[in-house]
Structure formats: C-alpha cells, structure tokens
Design a protein around this motif. Sequence first.
Motif, PDB file in Angstrom:
ATOM      1  N   VAL A 183     -15.765   5.822   0.537  1.00 34.61           N
ATOM      2  CA  VAL A 183     -16.798   5.228   1.385  1.00 34.61           C
ATOM      3  C   VAL A 183     -17.899   6.225   1.719  1.00 34.61           C
ATOM      4  CG1 VAL A 183     -17.254   4.008   3.534  1.00 34.61           C
ATOM      5  CG2 VAL A 183     -15.094   3.636   2.336  1.00 34.61           C
ATOM      6  N   VAL A 184     -17.530   7.391   2.217  1.00 36.67           N
ATOM      7  CA  VAL A 184     -18.523   8.384   2.653  1.00 36.67           C
ATOM      8  C   VAL A 184     -18.359   9.642   1.809  1.00 36.67           C
ATOM      9  CG1 VAL A 184     -18.690   7.490   4.994  1.00 36.67           C
ATOM     10  CG2 VAL A 184     -16.979   9.214   4.469  1.00 36.67           C
ATOM     11  N   PRO A 185     -19.401  10.463   1.697  1.00 40.31           N
ATOM     12  CA  PRO A 185     -19.321  11.627   0.807  1.00 40.31           C
ATOM     13  C   PRO A 185     -18.212  12.605   1.159  1.00 40.31           C
ATOM     14  CG  PRO A 185     -21.610  11.165   1.399  1.00 40.31           C
ATOM     15  CD  PRO A 185     -20.768  10.288   2.257  1.00 40.31           C
ATOM     16  N   ASP A 186     -18.103  12.988   2.419  1.00 39.97           N
ATOM     17  CA  ASP A 186     -17.097  13.972   2.831  1.00 39.97           C
ATOM     18  C   ASP A 186     -15.917  13.259   3.468  1.00 39.97           C
ATOM     19  OD1 ASP A 186     -18.474  16.161   1.933  1.00 39.97           O
ATOM     20  OD2 ASP A 186     -19.556  16.453   3.805  1.00 39.97           O
ATOM     21  N   THR A 187     -14.954  12.893   2.651  1.00 41.47           N
ATOM     22  CA  THR A 187     -13.779  12.184   3.148  1.00 41.47           C
ATOM     23  C   THR A 187     -12.555  12.614   2.366  1.00 41.47           C
ATOM     24  OG1 THR A 187     -12.788  10.003   3.531  1.00 41.47           O
ATOM     25  CG2 THR A 187     -14.179  10.241   1.595  1.00 41.47           C
ATOM     26  N   ASP A 188     -11.401  12.571   3.017  1.00 41.94           N
ATOM     27  CA  ASP A 188     -10.143  12.872   2.341  1.00 41.94           C
ATOM     28  C   ASP A 188      -9.369  11.602   2.019  1.00 41.94           C
ATOM     29  OD1 ASP A 188      -9.390  12.089   4.852  1.00 41.94           O
ATOM     30  OD2 ASP A 188      -8.088  13.780   5.275  1.00 41.94           O
ATOM     31  N   THR A 189     -10.026  10.434   2.153  1.00 39.48           N
ATOM     32  CA  THR A 189      -9.348   9.149   2.009  1.00 39.48           C
ATOM     33  C   THR A 189     -10.018   8.300   0.945  1.00 39.48           C
ATOM     34  OG1 THR A 189      -8.715   9.194   4.349  1.00 39.48           O
ATOM     35  CG2 THR A 189      -8.577   7.077   3.213  1.00 39.48           C
ATOM     36  N   LEU A 190      -9.207   7.711   0.060  1.00 36.43           N
ATOM     37  CA  LEU A 190      -9.681   6.777  -0.956  1.00 36.43           C
ATOM     38  C   LEU A 190      -8.905   5.473  -0.826  1.00 36.43           C
ATOM     39  CD1 LEU A 190      -9.824   9.064  -4.146  1.00 36.43           C
ATOM     40  CD2 LEU A 190     -11.686   8.523  -2.570  1.00 36.43           C
ATOM     41  N   TYR A 191      -9.593   4.363  -1.088  1.00 30.31           N
ATOM     42  CA  TYR A 191      -8.963   3.044  -1.065  1.00 30.31           C
ATOM     43  C   TYR A 191      -8.866   2.523  -2.498  1.00 30.31           C
ATOM     44  CZ  TYR A 191     -10.041   3.281   3.905  1.00 30.31           C
ATOM     45  OH  TYR A 191     -10.124   3.680   5.219  1.00 30.31           O
ATOM     46  N   VAL A 192      -7.655   2.134  -2.895  1.00 27.07           N
ATOM     47  CA  VAL A 192      -7.411   1.593  -4.229  1.00 27.07           C
ATOM     48  C   VAL A 192      -7.311   0.077  -4.105  1.00 27.07           C
ATOM     49  CG1 VAL A 192      -5.906   1.637  -6.241  1.00 27.07           C
ATOM     50  CG2 VAL A 192      -6.176   3.700  -4.853  1.00 27.07           C
ATOM     51  N   ARG A 193      -8.147  -0.647  -4.878  1.00 25.79           N
ATOM     52  CA  ARG A 193      -8.237  -2.103  -4.724  1.00 25.79           C
ATOM     53  C   ARG A 193      -8.166  -2.791  -6.080  1.00 25.79           C
ATOM     54  NH1 ARG A 193     -13.466  -3.051  -0.978  1.00 25.79           N
ATOM     55  NH2 ARG A 193     -12.598  -5.169  -0.982  1.00 25.79           N
ATOM     56  N   THR A 221      -3.712   3.157   0.079  1.00 28.55           N
ATOM     57  CA  THR A 221      -4.679   4.123   0.594  1.00 28.55           C
ATOM     58  C   THR A 221      -4.182   5.515   0.261  1.00 28.55           C
ATOM     59  OG1 THR A 221      -5.287   2.643   2.416  1.00 28.55           O
ATOM     60  CG2 THR A 221      -5.883   4.963   2.632  1.00 28.55           C
ATOM     61  N   ILE A 222      -5.059   6.322  -0.333  1.00 29.84           N
ATOM     62  CA  ILE A 222      -4.703   7.677  -0.732  1.00 29.84           C
ATOM     63  C   ILE A 222      -5.367   8.657   0.228  1.00 29.84           C
ATOM     64  CG2 ILE A 222      -4.921   9.407  -2.547  1.00 29.84           C
ATOM     65  CD1 ILE A 222      -2.967   7.100  -3.138  1.00 29.84           C
ATOM     66  N   ARG A 223      -4.589   9.615   0.740  1.00 29.71           N
ATOM     67  CA  ARG A 223      -5.127  10.631   1.640  1.00 29.71           C
ATOM     68  C   ARG A 223      -4.748  12.007   1.148  1.00 29.71           C
ATOM     69  NH1 ARG A 223      -3.723  11.365   8.089  1.00 29.71           N
ATOM     70  NH2 ARG A 223      -5.294  12.970   8.536  1.00 29.71           N
ATOM     71  N   SER A 224      -5.716  12.902   1.084  1.00 26.63           N
ATOM     72  CA  SER A 224      -5.503  14.265   0.608  1.00 26.63           C
ATOM     73  C   SER A 224      -4.340  14.921   1.341  1.00 26.63           C
ATOM     74  CB  SER A 224      -6.782  15.078   0.803  1.00 26.63           C
ATOM     75  OG  SER A 224      -6.547  16.451   0.632  1.00 26.63           O
ATOM     76  N   VAL A 225      -3.494  15.636   0.596  1.00 28.27           N
ATOM     77  CA  VAL A 225      -2.336  16.254   1.232  1.00 28.27           C
ATOM     78  C   VAL A 225      -2.697  17.539   1.971  1.00 28.27           C
ATOM     79  CG1 VAL A 225      -0.719  15.286  -0.437  1.00 28.27           C
ATOM     80  CG2 VAL A 225      -1.690  17.547  -0.844  1.00 28.27           C
ATOM     81  N   ASP A 226      -3.840  18.148   1.645  1.00 30.14           N
ATOM     82  CA  ASP A 226      -4.207  19.389   2.331  1.00 30.14           C
ATOM     83  C   ASP A 226      -5.422  19.211   3.239  1.00 30.14           C
ATOM     84  OD1 ASP A 226      -6.205  19.125   0.498  1.00 30.14           O
ATOM     85  OD2 ASP A 226      -5.851  21.029  -0.533  1.00 30.14           O
ATOM     86  N   GLY A 227      -5.834  17.963   3.463  1.00 23.74           N
ATOM     87  CA  GLY A 227      -6.936  17.701   4.371  1.00 23.74           C
ATOM     88  C   GLY A 227      -8.302  17.970   3.800  1.00 23.74           C
ATOM     89  N   SER A 228      -8.408  18.455   2.558  1.00 24.49           N
ATOM     90  CA  SER A 228      -9.718  18.771   1.977  1.00 24.49           C
ATOM     91  C   SER A 228     -10.384  17.504   1.469  1.00 24.49           C
ATOM     92  CB  SER A 228      -9.564  19.781   0.842  1.00 24.49           C
ATOM     93  OG  SER A 228      -8.768  19.253  -0.198  1.00 24.49           O
ATOM     94  N   LEU A 285      -2.456   7.200 -13.404  1.00 27.20           N
ATOM     95  CA  LEU A 285      -2.634   8.263 -12.425  1.00 27.20           C
ATOM     96  C   LEU A 285      -4.057   8.257 -11.876  1.00 27.20           C
ATOM     97  CD1 LEU A 285      -0.837  11.306 -14.099  1.00 27.20           C
ATOM     98  CD2 LEU A 285       0.111   9.629 -12.512  1.00 27.20           C
ATOM     99  N   LEU A 286      -4.157   8.445 -10.575  1.00 26.91           N
ATOM    100  CA  LEU A 286      -5.433   8.704  -9.930  1.00 26.91           C
ATOM    101  C   LEU A 286      -5.583  10.213  -9.798  1.00 26.91           C
ATOM    102  CD1 LEU A 286      -7.991   8.038  -8.316  1.00 26.91           C
ATOM    103  CD2 LEU A 286      -6.544   7.733  -6.292  1.00 26.91           C
ATOM    104  N   LEU A 287      -6.627  10.768 -10.412  1.00 28.17           N
ATOM    105  CA  LEU A 287      -6.878  12.202 -10.400  1.00 28.17           C
ATOM    106  C   LEU A 287      -7.995  12.489  -9.411  1.00 28.17           C
ATOM    107  CD1 LEU A 287      -7.156  12.537 -14.282  1.00 28.17           C
ATOM    108  CD2 LEU A 287      -5.057  12.536 -12.931  1.00 28.17           C
ATOM    109  N   CYS A 288      -7.744  13.365  -8.462  1.00 24.31           N
ATOM    110  CA  CYS A 288      -8.736  13.696  -7.436  1.00 24.31           C
ATOM    111  C   CYS A 288      -9.037  15.186  -7.482  1.00 24.31           C
ATOM    112  CB  CYS A 288      -8.222  13.322  -6.037  1.00 24.31           C
ATOM    113  SG  CYS A 288      -7.908  11.570  -5.810  1.00 24.31           S
ATOM    114  N   GLY A 289     -10.321  15.518  -7.648  1.00 20.96           N
ATOM    115  CA  GLY A 289     -10.763  16.894  -7.479  1.00 20.96           C
ATOM    116  C   GLY A 289     -11.245  17.093  -6.056  1.00 20.96           C
TER     117      GLY A 289
END
Length: 652
Positions: free
Chosen positions: A533-543, A553-560, A579-583
């Motif tokens: 949703v927003v540029p600086d977020t640790d959360t993604l929604y899979v739909r 809902t995916i949330r970064s494990v290290d808060g980054s 797999l959902l790959l997040c950088g």
Amino acid sequence: MSNYQEIVNLNVGGTRFATSWHTLTWVPDTFFTALLSGRIPTVRDENGAIFIDRDPNLFGLILNFLRTRDIDLNNVNIRALRHECDYFGITPLSRRLALCDEMNHSSCGDVLFYGYLPPPLNTSLPNSKNGSTVSRKSSTASPSDVVASRSHSRNSSLDLRTVGRIPSQDQLSRCGRGHSRAASLGNTDSHKGLRPQEISTWQENMKVQIIKAHHNWIAVAYTHYVTGYRLTDSCGWYIIFQSPVQDSAIERIALNAKTSGGATSGGNNSSGSDVMLGIASGPLVRLWAFSTHTEPVRRTLIGTFNLGVRVEQLLFVGPQLVALSGAGARSKAGVWHTSTQHWQTQDVAHLSAHDTAGSFLLLGTATGAINYIDMQKFPLRMKDNDLLVTQLYKDPNQEPITAISVYLTPKTNLCGNWIEIAYGTRFGSVRVIVQHPETVGHGPQLFQTFTVHQSPITKVSLSENYLISVCSEYNHVRSWRVTRFRGMISTQPGTTPKAAFKVLALEAPTAQPHNDCGPYGEQDEEQIFIQKVVPDTDTLYVRLASNGKRVCTIRSVDGSAVSCFAVAECEGALRPRRLLLCGHRSGAAQLWDLTAPVDRAARPPPAAASPAAEGEEPPAADGGPSPDELVRLLSACDLDAAPHSPHRPAQP
C-alpha cells in the motif's frame, strides 16, 4: 491534606475522572508528574477539572492500571493503547504491551515463512570524488573472491546461517518494530566515520533494489552488484555467485537457469552453465554465464551490448536475452542469441507493451498494432540484421496498446497449440482476439470487447479460467470467468463478470517496475495480486486475482521495510512451491511459501454458501487493508497533500 491524599479531578476528552494524586504519580517522570508539579501548563473546564484532550476510553484503561498495577487486555487494541502509554510516559505498562505485541510476531516468522537470506558480506559505496566504489566490508576481498570463499557452502548450509543470522529481539527493539524507516538498518556500527550524505548513500546502496527468480535460483540485485542463490532439498538456499561491482547503478536484471552447453563465449564450455545473468544500466547490457560444476564457481563475461537507448525491459525468451525500450519513436529491441553468439538491435516503432508465449515475443505498439518476433527463426536473417518483426494484428480503432497477455491453449492431437491474446488500450478498452483451427490461414480474429474501464489499462491477464484487467485508477481490477469448450475460449455462454476491486498502491511511478502488483501465477491455476500500500511498509497483502479475496498477510520478520518483491514457482520434491520473494531495505531477502494458503483460498465454498447465480457473487469483504489497517499504514508514511493516481496515463 497532603498531596499524597489529594483528589484530582480530570476531564479527558469530555469524560470526567476522579483519582488520587498518588495514583497518578507513583510512576516517576510521566506526563502526570509534570502536569501536577506545574512543569506543564494546565487547562481547566468550567468545573475546575484539569482538561486533557485524549481518548477517554484508552485513558480509563491506563488509569485502572495505575490503580491496580494490572490490566485486562481482552478486546483491547494493543497498538493504540501502547501509543497512549508512550504519550503519557507510563513505561511499565508500555513495556508489557510491547511484549504482548511481540507475542504475535516472531523473528522466525509464521508458518508461511520459508527462508531468510542475509545481506552479503560485500556492500559497496560509491566514492563521491571519483565515482568508483569502495567496499564497506571488513576485508579487502573482491566480489569474485567472496564467491570463491563461500562456494564451499554448497556442501553445508550451516555456513550461511552462521554468517548472517536473523537479528535478535534486542536488535529488533532498538530498530523499533512497526516503524519501518527506523528499522531499515539495525547495525549502526557500519555508519561510523561517515558523513550524513554518505550514510544516506550507503543505506540506499545496501537495500535490495530488484529480486528475480527462475526455477530454483534467486537473483538479489543491489545498487552495484547482484548476488545469486540456489535451492536444493539437502542444503536449502545458499549463495553461489556474485557479479562484479558495477560503476553504474543497476536498473534491470534478468535470470535464466538451466542453460544448455555452449552458453559461454566461444561455446567451449562442455559442462554447460547452470545460470545466466543479464544486467542493464542505462543503454548498456552485460551478460554473464556461471558454471557451478567446478570449484570455485566459474564466471564468464559473455559480452557487453549497447541498445542505443535506455533499457526499460530485460528478459529471457528461452535462452535468448531480450532488451526492450519503449521511448516513443526511438523504441528499440535488442536480442542476444545463445547458439550464434550474436547481438542484434532493431527499431520497433512506438513499443508500448510486451508478452511472451513459447518462442514468440509479442510487442504491442502505440499505433494499435501487435507485432511478434519468432526467436526460433532469429538466426535466419543475421546477415540482414533483421529481427523478423512481423505484424500480427491491428486494433480496429487504432487505439494505443498499453498491456498484452498471450494464452496458448493446451496441445491436442488434432490442432496443437492455438493462440488467444487479450490486450488493453490507453482509452480503457479490453479486447480478446483468437486464432483457432477454424481461422487457419488468417490472422487472429476479434472475439470480444469490454469497455468497462474509463482509464488506461495497465495490466491484463488471460488464463485458463479468468480474464483480468487492471486500469490506472488506483489499480482498479475487473475480472471475468472464461467459458471454454475443448480447451478453447467459447462464446457459449461467454465470459461472465466475476468481481471488481482496487489494489491500492500509493507509490511513485518510478518505484513500480520492481513493485508490480501482478497478477502472478501460471495461466492454468489461480493467480494472485501482491498489494504493497505505502512505500515504507513491512506488510504485504496477498489477494486472489479472480475476486480480490485476501489470501494472507505477510509481515517482515525483522521489521525492515519491503523495498521490492516478486512471485516465483520453484520446484519441490512433490509439487512446485509458489514463493513470495521480498527484498528489504536492510539488505536481506525473505521468502514466504504461498502454496497452501492460495490453494485454500481458491477452493470453492460449500454448496450452501455459493451464490445463486454465477454473476451474483458479492465483492470479497476480506480483501485488501481494512479502513483501520489503512489508517495505520498511512500514519507511518508521508503523503502529498493532493492525492494523485499512482499510475501515469500511458502515452501514445
């Protein structure tokens, strides 16, 4: 009466409270100790009560804690209550609430968490004086040395896990979980001795810019180099190669695994290459082949190619590397062919969209034409330097084509593959054209037109069961269920409207190439959207792409914060894994296995709960972020005062 027993009357947000001076002040150095000591000016209402302009419901919970040293958190918004505790400075309760918040989140992730790839040892910082790169690594080893020194981890996954551990809870608390910007870098020692401008540049270089996958390989691109990982059942993910450090910032990458022999320069590599990596910076394209059959890993530069204009798309069609640029009248296509070791470029007028199907590369143009290049016939015209760009179809209204999707029907004994193409235009039209057995000898025929969008189409996807289109009005999605007969799209009864929803993404257009919302997935299965949703977020929604229903809902494990993402199908022992790959801005990559939740979400509901008619399915209520979730996301980022569509209208 001493202060210890004095009664204090409060008016909090219009609600009256009465308590003792001792109750409010037993916790030292709080808002209340400053208020009652006169260090903070007081405002009183008509009855003389001290007025505090805060939420009375949350204040009641805090006051009860001050009275009893205990609190009941049933049906309490912990994050909101923690925010109030921080405001009032009630440290004992704030710490308890922080622990409660952490109980629902682990640095080892949840059941969907699949892997953590730490930042590589080498991080490069451009030298502001001469433009060269300076390593912030403790040793002076070059990236190629890093590859050689770490290649032994192929035999043991413990090496990588020891080098880059997930940050501890203490580190996470210092980063400030939930505040993505503060949590983007947990190790401040790396910044010592740097000026503020250098720190900002170092942080930008450290974050993952692009992430790609092909088969069981992942390429993680930073500003000036790319690191490659491989997945095996015995070792899991392990680092296996790293590109040389580039002087220019990397803007595009392409990854091709399982290439055949002869991929290296001169074709003298009898053992072949495991993977090929292409990178683009401006108009230049560099291509390497990596062979992991030897120790250390052998890296061969195949060549450096010039497209003549800035590369906007870089991809592999089979073993061929393709570079595209849609810069108006100067649109170009460049192809490097594996077998012939030959690079060719050609003008492709007004290139505006592309898709691949088998050995075909289809190109949509701003003049309404759909062209194609058959990569298998590519070597036949090398002497003429002709890519054999052939016109396949012309839009009846000559509307600029802004999105295209090709679906090859399953092979049959009678007719083999037949082509179906869906495309979108700048004026919001979505058309489906087909070339079936009855149209042999002719070009594709116009099958159906949809004019429900009023904004330029940005994405379109035609799969076995669905037609999905996305327009530039905050990623507004329309989906239709496709009727098929013997594997081919049918007019009886025809496509049926399925759902309409938005995949809101408030990001600048420049950030979108590496944060593409989708849809992702193979064309014979349920596809998904990834919502950031927003540029600086640790959360993604899979739909789900078909109806907008939230898968998870995916949330970064290290808060980054998540800086880029992609979805890939990786081979597994029994079945492929999605797999959902997040950088991340921290330099790490995190992986999430979406296979099971997507299967569950795509499973049809029980018969009793199914809609009476096909077109009567209501929009999914649990899709993207709820209003409360959206407010939380927006509160952590800066937004312009004037809202704007996240997509620029496509230019003709």
